[in-house]
Design a protein around this motif. Structure first.
Motif, mmCIF file in Angstrom:
data_model
loop_
_atom_site.group_PDB
_atom_site.id
_atom_site.type_symbol
_atom_site.label_atom_id
_atom_site.label_comp_id
_atom_site.label_asym_id
_atom_site.label_seq_id
_atom_site.Cartn_x
_atom_site.Cartn_y
_atom_site.Cartn_z
ATOM 1 N N ALA A 71 80.453 17.579 3.501
ATOM 2 C CA ALA A 71 79.489 18.856 3.788
ATOM 3 C C ALA A 71 80.484 20.124 3.741
ATOM 4 O O ALA A 71 79.912 21.383 3.979
ATOM 5 C CB ALA A 71 79.211 18.654 5.214
ATOM 6 N N ALA A 72 81.799 19.916 3.711
ATOM 7 C CA ALA A 72 82.433 21.115 3.513
ATOM 8 C C ALA A 72 82.360 22.037 2.370
ATOM 9 O O ALA A 72 81.858 21.593 1.293
ATOM 10 C CB ALA A 72 84.178 20.788 3.636
ATOM 11 N N ASN A 73 82.474 23.431 2.753
ATOM 12 C CA ASN A 73 82.134 24.568 1.499
ATOM 13 C C ASN A 73 83.543 24.541 0.734
ATOM 14 O O ASN A 73 84.712 24.413 1.346
ATOM 15 C CB ASN A 73 82.091 25.741 2.155
ATOM 16 N N ASN A 74 83.433 24.862 -0.497
ATOM 17 C CA ASN A 74 84.509 25.344 -1.145
ATOM 18 C C ASN A 74 85.587 24.143 -1.397
ATOM 19 O O ASN A 74 86.634 24.591 -1.026
ATOM 20 C CB ASN A 74 85.240 26.499 -1.021
ATOM 21 N N GLN A 75 85.308 22.959 -1.482
ATOM 22 C CA GLN A 75 86.127 21.648 -1.431
ATOM 23 C C GLN A 75 87.305 21.724 -2.505
ATOM 24 O O GLN A 75 88.330 21.381 -2.360
ATOM 25 C CB GLN A 75 85.254 20.528 -1.659
ATOM 26 N N MET A 131 87.354 21.890 6.624
ATOM 27 C CA MET A 131 87.699 23.223 5.851
ATOM 28 C C MET A 131 87.766 23.119 4.397
ATOM 29 O O MET A 131 87.794 21.884 3.700
ATOM 30 C CB MET A 131 88.983 23.908 6.352
ATOM 31 N N GLY A 132 87.617 24.136 3.725
ATOM 32 C CA GLY A 132 87.657 24.023 2.149
ATOM 33 C C GLY A 132 88.910 23.932 1.617
ATOM 34 O O GLY A 132 90.025 23.871 2.109
ATOM 35 N N ALA A 133 89.155 23.934 -0.068
ATOM 36 C CA ALA A 133 90.356 24.044 -0.613
ATOM 37 C C ALA A 133 91.298 22.783 -0.555
ATOM 38 O O ALA A 133 92.423 22.819 -0.446
ATOM 39 C CB ALA A 133 91.093 25.353 -0.574
ATOM 40 N N ILE A 134 90.569 21.806 -0.083
ATOM 41 C CA ILE A 134 91.411 20.722 0.364
ATOM 42 C C ILE A 134 91.710 19.557 -0.631
ATOM 43 O O ILE A 134 92.344 18.820 -0.876
ATOM 44 C CB ILE A 134 90.979 19.804 1.614
ATOM 45 N N LEU A 135 90.656 19.908 -1.887
ATOM 46 C CA LEU A 135 90.962 18.935 -3.087
ATOM 47 C C LEU A 135 92.089 19.726 -4.086
ATOM 48 O O LEU A 135 91.519 20.557 -4.592
ATOM 49 C CB LEU A 135 89.716 18.619 -3.827
ATOM 50 N N ASN A 136 93.122 19.380 -4.230
ATOM 51 C CA ASN A 136 94.070 20.142 -5.174
ATOM 52 C C ASN A 136 94.872 19.001 -5.943
ATOM 53 O O ASN A 136 94.696 17.931 -5.832
ATOM 54 C CB ASN A 136 95.003 20.994 -4.363
ATOM 55 N N SER A 168 90.159 5.226 13.043
ATOM 56 C CA SER A 168 90.812 6.601 12.585
ATOM 57 C C SER A 168 92.165 6.503 12.287
ATOM 58 O O SER A 168 92.806 5.658 12.148
ATOM 59 C CB SER A 168 90.742 7.206 13.946
ATOM 60 N N VAL A 169 92.644 7.645 11.537
ATOM 61 C CA VAL A 169 93.870 7.769 10.887
ATOM 62 C C VAL A 169 94.151 9.359 11.106
ATOM 63 O O VAL A 169 93.224 10.244 11.626
ATOM 64 C CB VAL A 169 94.080 7.661 9.378
ATOM 65 N N ALA A 170 95.468 9.571 11.253
ATOM 66 C CA ALA A 170 96.020 10.937 11.400
ATOM 67 C C ALA A 170 95.414 11.807 10.126
ATOM 68 O O ALA A 170 95.269 11.487 9.343
ATOM 69 C CB ALA A 170 97.700 11.018 11.268
ATOM 70 N N PRO A 171 95.439 13.068 10.803
ATOM 71 C CA PRO A 171 94.480 13.927 9.477
ATOM 72 C C PRO A 171 94.859 14.061 8.222
ATOM 73 O O PRO A 171 94.335 13.816 7.210
ATOM 74 C CB PRO A 171 94.896 15.723 10.347
ATOM 75 N N ASP A 172 96.422 14.116 8.039
ATOM 76 C CA ASP A 172 96.777 14.300 6.552
ATOM 77 C C ASP A 172 96.762 12.985 5.970
ATOM 78 O O ASP A 172 96.937 12.656 4.735
ATOM 79 C CB ASP A 172 98.240 14.626 6.846
ATOM 80 N N ASP A 173 96.521 11.644 6.655
ATOM 81 C CA ASP A 173 96.503 10.405 6.196
ATOM 82 C C ASP A 173 95.409 9.917 5.640
ATOM 83 O O ASP A 173 95.105 8.916 4.890
ATOM 84 C CB ASP A 173 97.058 9.298 7.272
#
Length: 345
Positions: free
Chosen positions: A258-262, A238-243, A219-224
């Motif tokens: 599986a996330a929506n609106n990636q 959650m979505g919109a995480i690919l930017n 495991s790693v921290a969420p932002d890592d």
């Protein structure tokens, strides 16, 4: 209950509901009923304000139009959100009020589970509406759609592997899995059983501990999670995480989750392609949940219908990625074109 129509050009009906007695603050957004009555889950999230909730509801609603069309379902696109903390604000009275809100749409929209909402929650809503699915009881009850969603994502991931690595072999591959909710945990089960190595992150420490214990995951921290060395990045939160920022940090060859609106925007899909990262369009691969729920809405009695539909998701993923390579085009644009042709016809 006070109902307030919200302005949303391009959408058929968007309404905000507020119920002082139960504390309900909710939006139902119907994007399109061109293919049939709108269907899509309800998400409970602690949105900071109404505008943020509206933006999410609109994105998710349009995504359901595309998801249902990609899965060849005679259903339109709709979605609902409840502005509340699912850990502290949820109550039977709130979900029952939500059921009355759904019923006010007169069958134009059918709800089901999504992030923050369980089967039990939907069953509370179903006490006041006949337009709720994903139930444990009833003649056509399909239960929790999460396992079906996860299976569809797994089969689609295998199809996408051929385009990223030349063969559909998951054993030995490292998967950076973001999000260990209902679907994410079931997806992790499939990956672990097939021999994948898991690197996981989630804001829920208990879910992370479970994945470490059950799947020998690291495991790693969420932002890592964006920075780890892996073969596959699997967004399941959650979505919109690919930017523009996160895509630069990825060290993978395939994105499939599986996330929506990636994708945060259209440019994000192009950025993945420029980096040589294969993107399996989210609304294609994660269609298993709505396929499961649709057996209730459409009153399907064929026991093998869901299995065939799930396998078709993987076939559609393969076709889209094959065409994208042939055209030297971004997979998300090819997927959108595929859906737009379905809607046009």
């Amino acid at each position: 209950m006070k109902l307030t129509p919200l302005d949303a050009p391009g959408y058929e009906k968007v309404v905000y509901a507020e119920d002082a007695e139960s504390g309900l603050k909710s939006i139902i957004a119907v994007h399109s009923t061109k293919l049939g009555p709108a269907a899509g889950g309800c998400r409970m999230f602690n949105y900071p304000d109404l505008e943020t909730a509206k933006i999410d509801a609109l994105r998710l609603s349009k995504g359901m139009t595309y998801k249902n069309a990609a899965a060849s379902l005679p259903l339109g696109g709709g979605k609902s959100v409840i502005m509340a903390d699912p850990n502290t604000d949820k109550s039977p009275e709130l979900m029952q009020a939500f059921g009355r809100f759904v019923e006010s749409f007169g069958g134009m929209y059918t709800t089901a589970e999504d992030v923050g909402i369980s089967v039990e929650d939907i069953e509370e809503a179903a006490k006041f509406t006949s337009h709720a699915a994903g139930l444990n009881k009833g003649a056509f009850a399909s239960g929790d759609p999460s396992p079906v969603t996860a299976r569809g994502v797994f089969l689609s991931c295998l199809a996408a592997l051929k385009h990223a690595f030349g063969r559909d072999q998951i054993e030995g591959k490292t998967v950076a899995l973001q999000g260990l909710g209902h679907v994410g945990m079931y997806f992790a089960e499939h990956l672990h059983a097939a021999g994948a190595q898991l690197l996981v992150s989630d804001i829920d420490a208990h879910a992370v501990a479970e994945a470490r214990q059950r799947f020998s995951a690291r495991s790693v921290a969420p932002d890592d999670i964006y920075d780890v060395e892996a073969d596959i990045f699997a967004p399941c939160a959650m979505g919109a995480i690919l930017n523009a920022d996160t895509i630069k940090r990825l060290k993978v060859k395939l994105v499939c989750g599986a996330a929506n609106n990636q994708l945060a925007d259209d440019a994000a899909g192009d950025a993945l392609m420029e980096r040589g990262i294969v993107y399996a369009p989210d609304y294609v691969v994660n269609g298993g949940g709505i396929i499961s729920v649709s057996t209730e809405i459409l009153k399907i009695t064929d026991e093998k219908w869901v299995d065939r539909k799930i396998e078709q998701l993987a076939e559609t993923t393969d076709k889209i990625l094959t065409k994208a390579k042939a055209l030297n085009a971004s997979p998300h644009k090819v997927a959108d074109q595929f859906v737009e042709e379905v809607l046009a016809n």
